[in-house]
Write an enzyme that holds these catalytic residues in place. Structure first.
Site, PDB file in Angstrom:
ATOM      1  N   VAL A 250     -65.364  10.053 -94.967  1.00  0.00           N
ATOM      2  CA  VAL A 250     -64.467  10.909 -94.791  1.00  0.00           C
ATOM      3  C   VAL A 250     -62.969  10.634 -94.839  1.00  0.00           C
ATOM      4  O   VAL A 250     -62.099  11.391 -95.087  1.00  0.00           O
ATOM      5  CB  VAL A 250     -64.630  11.481 -93.501  1.00  0.00           C
ATOM      6  CG1 VAL A 250     -66.139  12.213 -93.477  1.00  0.00           C
ATOM      7  CG2 VAL A 250     -64.448  10.595 -92.348  1.00  0.00           C
ATOM      8  N   GLY A 251     -62.813   9.217 -95.196  1.00  0.00           N
ATOM      9  CA  GLY A 251     -61.290   8.687 -95.284  1.00  0.00           C
ATOM     10  C   GLY A 251     -60.863   7.362 -95.518  1.00  0.00           C
ATOM     11  O   GLY A 251     -61.952   6.566 -95.055  1.00  0.00           O
ATOM     12  N   ARG A 252     -60.091   6.999 -96.359  1.00  0.00           N
ATOM     13  CA  ARG A 252     -59.682   5.742 -96.632  1.00  0.00           C
ATOM     14  C   ARG A 252     -58.348   5.439 -96.138  1.00  0.00           C
ATOM     15  O   ARG A 252     -57.424   6.385 -96.648  1.00  0.00           O
ATOM     16  CB  ARG A 252     -59.985   5.148 -98.071  1.00  0.00           C
ATOM     17  CG  ARG A 252     -61.428   5.524 -98.319  1.00  0.00           C
ATOM     18  CD  ARG A 252     -61.883   4.744 -99.818  1.00  0.00           C
ATOM     19  NE  ARG A 252     -63.024   5.067-100.229  1.00  0.00           N
ATOM     20  CZ  ARG A 252     -64.041   4.412 -99.888  1.00  0.00           C
ATOM     21  NH1 ARG A 252     -63.822   3.182 -99.209  1.00  0.00           N
ATOM     22  NH2 ARG A 252     -65.376   4.600-100.329  1.00  0.00           N
ATOM     23  N   GLY A 253     -57.987   4.493 -95.609  1.00  0.00           N
ATOM     24  CA  GLY A 253     -56.397   4.295 -94.969  1.00  0.00           C
ATOM     25  C   GLY A 253     -56.102   2.943 -95.468  1.00  0.00           C
ATOM     26  O   GLY A 253     -56.759   2.342 -96.114  1.00  0.00           O
ATOM     27  N   ALA A 254     -54.781   2.627 -94.795  1.00  0.00           N
ATOM     28  CA  ALA A 254     -54.189   1.330 -95.215  1.00  0.00           C
ATOM     29  C   ALA A 254     -55.033   0.244 -94.734  1.00  0.00           C
ATOM     30  O   ALA A 254     -55.064  -0.834 -95.356  1.00  0.00           O
ATOM     31  CB  ALA A 254     -52.846   1.238 -94.669  1.00  0.00           C
TER      32      ALA A 254
ATOM     33  N   GLY B 175     -58.635   0.244 -93.459  1.00  0.00           N
ATOM     34  CA  GLY B 175     -59.946   0.698 -93.282  1.00  0.00           C
ATOM     35  C   GLY B 175     -60.527   1.886 -93.933  1.00  0.00           C
ATOM     36  O   GLY B 175     -59.796   2.659 -94.305  1.00  0.00           O
TER      37      GLY B 175
ATOM     38  N   ASP C 164     -46.017   7.729 -86.050  1.00  0.00           N
ATOM     39  CA  ASP C 164     -46.663   8.177 -87.160  1.00  0.00           C
ATOM     40  C   ASP C 164     -47.161   9.576 -86.941  1.00  0.00           C
ATOM     41  O   ASP C 164     -48.312  10.043 -87.793  1.00  0.00           O
ATOM     42  CB  ASP C 164     -47.768   7.314 -87.914  1.00  0.00           C
ATOM     43  CG  ASP C 164     -48.258   7.578 -89.324  1.00  0.00           C
ATOM     44  OD1 ASP C 164     -47.125   8.032 -90.148  1.00  0.00           O
ATOM     45  OD2 ASP C 164     -49.064   7.243 -89.715  1.00  0.00           O
TER      46      ASP C 164
ATOM     47  N   LYS D 220     -64.280   4.198 -87.550  1.00  0.00           N
ATOM     48  CA  LYS D 220     -63.152   3.405 -88.554  1.00  0.00           C
ATOM     49  C   LYS D 220     -63.685   2.047 -88.691  1.00  0.00           C
ATOM     50  O   LYS D 220     -63.594   1.127 -87.724  1.00  0.00           O
ATOM     51  CB  LYS D 220     -61.917   3.568 -87.908  1.00  0.00           C
ATOM     52  CG  LYS D 220     -60.741   2.900 -88.714  1.00  0.00           C
ATOM     53  CD  LYS D 220     -59.277   3.167 -88.328  1.00  0.00           C
ATOM     54  CE  LYS D 220     -58.965   4.644 -88.322  1.00  0.00           C
ATOM     55  NZ  LYS D 220     -57.521   4.729 -88.073  1.00  0.00           N
TER      56      LYS D 220
END
Length: 688
Positions: free
Chosen positions: A10-14, A16, A128, A33
């Site tokens: 459902v998502g990719r971040g800095a 993981g 953030d 995560k």
């Protein structure tokens, strides 16, 4: 992972990847995560451990719940609550251009306050906060704050120094490298609240230096008057440049507008919605306005028009139309804030940031219904500009066969004929849809003016750029060279331009201290550059100047100038006191008074000395002036309806009859060649 079943990414971040998974023990959906720690640096591993530490310290219904963490396949797995409603950013983008109701904004905001109060009570900074990190439940009613990956746990009430966070939401003290504490989160929360109320970010720019500059100056577009003064004041206080003057969480929660929302969270959550009658609020008529009622007198409630009052009206005359006609608007609730007329274009900007043009059917087209009678009045069809759904237009200017429009972010776009390089795109190509002037992307443009074949723009830094045809030195660049891209215009140190006006072959600039500068063709002294120092007689005639030169000759040189307009061979100047002066050719009486053959000095239009002039616009051989009270006057050449009435050429200002069933004020006027556009808005609220 034997206790979980992966469903999808459902998502990719800095740091993981986030997986939607099903917990096998209770079939509940969760987010896991996955953070690969083996290839991370020491700082990155510390950030991952920090998120686990922060999440384990927090327990609040408006914060994403932490379940557990474990190591698997050289990666740290953090198991947390799943919010199926998506992000707040997704929700706002789904609104299109429809603003949220204030009640809904406060409902979301109050939950954010409760969550951040809990975070700050644990001596934690989020660092953030942004709409991408604020999640919603399935019904899109409950807010969940997430993504604590770069949060900072303060050992005491010390201040943090590391510059982290999403650039659009970072506070001024971060930009300057100064220490900060919880007030930095308040700034970010203020940015989120602004985004809720405007559907756009408070601070945005084409590059990071420009963004930092905007943030450090606190430069953002005004909040819509659709919302209460209390909400607008709250946003402004949270976005105060001085962190010491920003309210803390408890001070925000103590405000009456927020207290009501906090109470409603506990009393209204889960209620069954029902229809609600909204009584329209009618603002009071300003006491200082000397308004007129066209067509009827208001003596009481019975004499008010029974039909709804229109939000705006736009009138047009000239080009063969002898009297002011009312142009159709795209919708009944269209609110026009600015109009602009070019040789062939008629454009308008609405309050909600839409740009539209009036199109007239061409020769030979069937503009009438079968069986209808021919009409001497041309048909005008309003059409919105295509391809502008993602931007809000706040300013428009029309030239000959081309148009320039300005977004609320200070980005300039142009379209139409590319002749003379007036579009500023570095070539002579025509453009059918609005295209960004890339050379000005690093600047925040605040105003633009189009002449027949050149353009000038001024930035919030009081810088001026010009491009297009360069004959007569109209670009103010010291030469007659033409340019297809914007060029910086030189001014002496201490001069701060804030307004530009392009004529046919010359240009004018106003400064912050209300001084007037001119360049280009000064024939007939239309730029007021001749030296008239001896009894009003011209002692030095100046034909042309190629750099902007200050007007020092009286009476303009002794006056504080508010606004200017330029025709083909004459100009009109309004002082801050509302006095109207004109100069230049007077063949058709366009100056509004009799001129002496031996004098070309600018003179006051004495016929209008008892009126405080607010707007002025010059056509080719005529002038239109509007008083503070909305009276419209015209003078000069009358051919083809230029004066808005059946009249002969006149140098005496006479009223233009604007037929309206409502009290109104004039918001914008524009003339081009032989045509005038005038926009009004009603003054509502006269009920008794």
């Amino acid at each position: 992972m034997e206790n979980y079943e992966k469903i999808r990414v459902v998502g990719r971040g800095a740091y993981g990847t986030a997986h939607l998974c099903k917990r096998l023990s209770d079939k509940k959906n969760v987010i896991i995560k996955q953070i690969p720690v083996e290839q991370m640096t020491k700082d990155e591993r510390q950030a991952a451990l920090n998120e686990v530490k922060v999440l384990s310290m927090l327990s609040h219904p408006n914060i994403i719940e932490y379940y557990e963490n474990f190591l698997e396949d050289k990666a740290m797995m953090i198991v947390m609550e799943y919010a199926p409603g998506g992000t707040l950013l997704d929700y706002l983008q789904s609104q299109g251009t429809t603003l949220l109701e204030e009640e809904e904004i406060l409902h979301f905001f109050a939950q954010m306050l409760l969550s951040i109060q809990h975070v700050h009570s644990k001596q934690i900074l989020h660092r953030d906060l942004k709409t991408q990190n604020i999640l919603l439940d399935k019904m899109k009613k409950v807010v969940k704050i997430g993504d604590f990956g770069i949060s900072k746990v303060l050992s005491s009430k010390s201040k943090a120094y590391t510059v982290v966070g999403t650039p659009c939401y970072i506070s001024p003290e971060l930009c300057e490298g100064k220490p900060y504490n919880q007030k930095s989160d308040i700034w970010a929360l203020g940015c989120v609240l602004y985004e809720l109320a405007s559907l756009k970010r408070a601070f945005e720019a084409a590059n990071l230096p420009a963004l930092i500059l905007k943030i450090m100056r606190g430069t953002f577009s005004p909040i819509s008057e659709h919302y209460s003064c209390e909400l607008r004041s709250l946003i402004l206080s949270m976005l105060h440049l001085d962190p010491n003057k920003r309210p803390d969480i408890n001070q925000i929660m103590a405000q009456p507008i927020v207290i009501n929302a906090l109470i409603n969270i506990h009393t209204d959550m889960g209620k069954i919605p029902c229809a609600r009658m909204h009584r329209p609020i009618t603002p009071a008529l300003p006491s200082t306005a000397r308004s007129r009622l066209r067509g009827s007198a208001v003596n009481g409630r019975d004499s008010l028009p029974s039909k709804p009052v229109s939000m705006s009206s736009v009138y047009c005359w000239g080009g063969g139309v002898n009297t002011a006609i009312k142009l159709p608007l795209p919708t009944n609730d269209t609110q026009v804030v600015e109009v602009s007329a070019g040789r062939t274009q008629k454009a308008a900007v609405t309050k909600n940031g839409r740009l539209f043009n009036w199109e007239s059917p061409g020769v030979g087209t069937d503009s009438l219904l079968p069986g209808s009678l021919d009409s001497t009045t041309p048909a005008y069809i309003p059409r919105f500009l295509e391809g502008q759904s993602a931007v809000a237009i706040q300013h428009v200017a029309c030239g000959d066969l081309f148009t320039a429009c300005l977004t609320d972010r200070g980005i300039l776009m142009t379209y139409g004929s590319g002749a003379n390089g007036c579009l500023g795109h570095g070539n002579l190509n025509d453009v059918t849809q609005a295209k960004i002037v890339e050379a000005l992307l690093g600047y925040e443009v605040v105003q633009v003016s189009c002449g027949a074949s050149h353009v000038m723009a001024v930035t919030n830094e009081n810088e001026v750029f010009s491009w297009g045809r360069g004959d007569n030195g109209r670009l103010g660049l010291g030469s007659q060279d033409s340019h297809t891209t914007p060029q910086p215009v030189p001014f002496t140190e201490g001069v701060s331009p804030c307004f530009v006006q392009c004529g046919v072959d010359c240009s004018m600039v106003l400064t912050l201290d209300n001084k007037l500068y001119c360049c280009g063709n000064n024939r007939y002294n239309k730029c007021c550059l001749d030296d008239n120092t001896v009894d009003g007689i011209t002692t030095k005639s100046i034909e042309e100047v190629r750099i902007f030169t200050r007007v020092t000759s009286p009476p303009i040189g002794n006056s504080l100038v508010k606004t200017v307009s330029m025709g083909t061979s004459h100009s009109a100047i309004v002082t801050v006191d509302g006095e109207l002066y004109t100069c230049g050719a007077n063949q058709f009486g366009q100056l509004g008074y009799q001129t002496d053959f031996n004098s070309k000095q600018a003179g006051q239009v004495l016929t209008l000395k008892d009126y405080k002039i607010q707007h002025v616009a010059c056509g080719d051989t005529f002038t239109v002036a509007v008083s503070q009270d909305g009276e419209v006057f015209s003078f000069g050449k009358s051919a083809r309806g230029r004066l808005g009435r059946s009249d002969t050429d006149t140098m005496t200002p006479k009223p233009v009859n604007i037929t309206s069933d409502e009290l109104y004020s004039v918001v914008s006027i524009s003339c081009s060649h032989g045509t005038t556009l005038l926009a009004t808005r009603p003054l509502q609220g006269i009920l008794d």
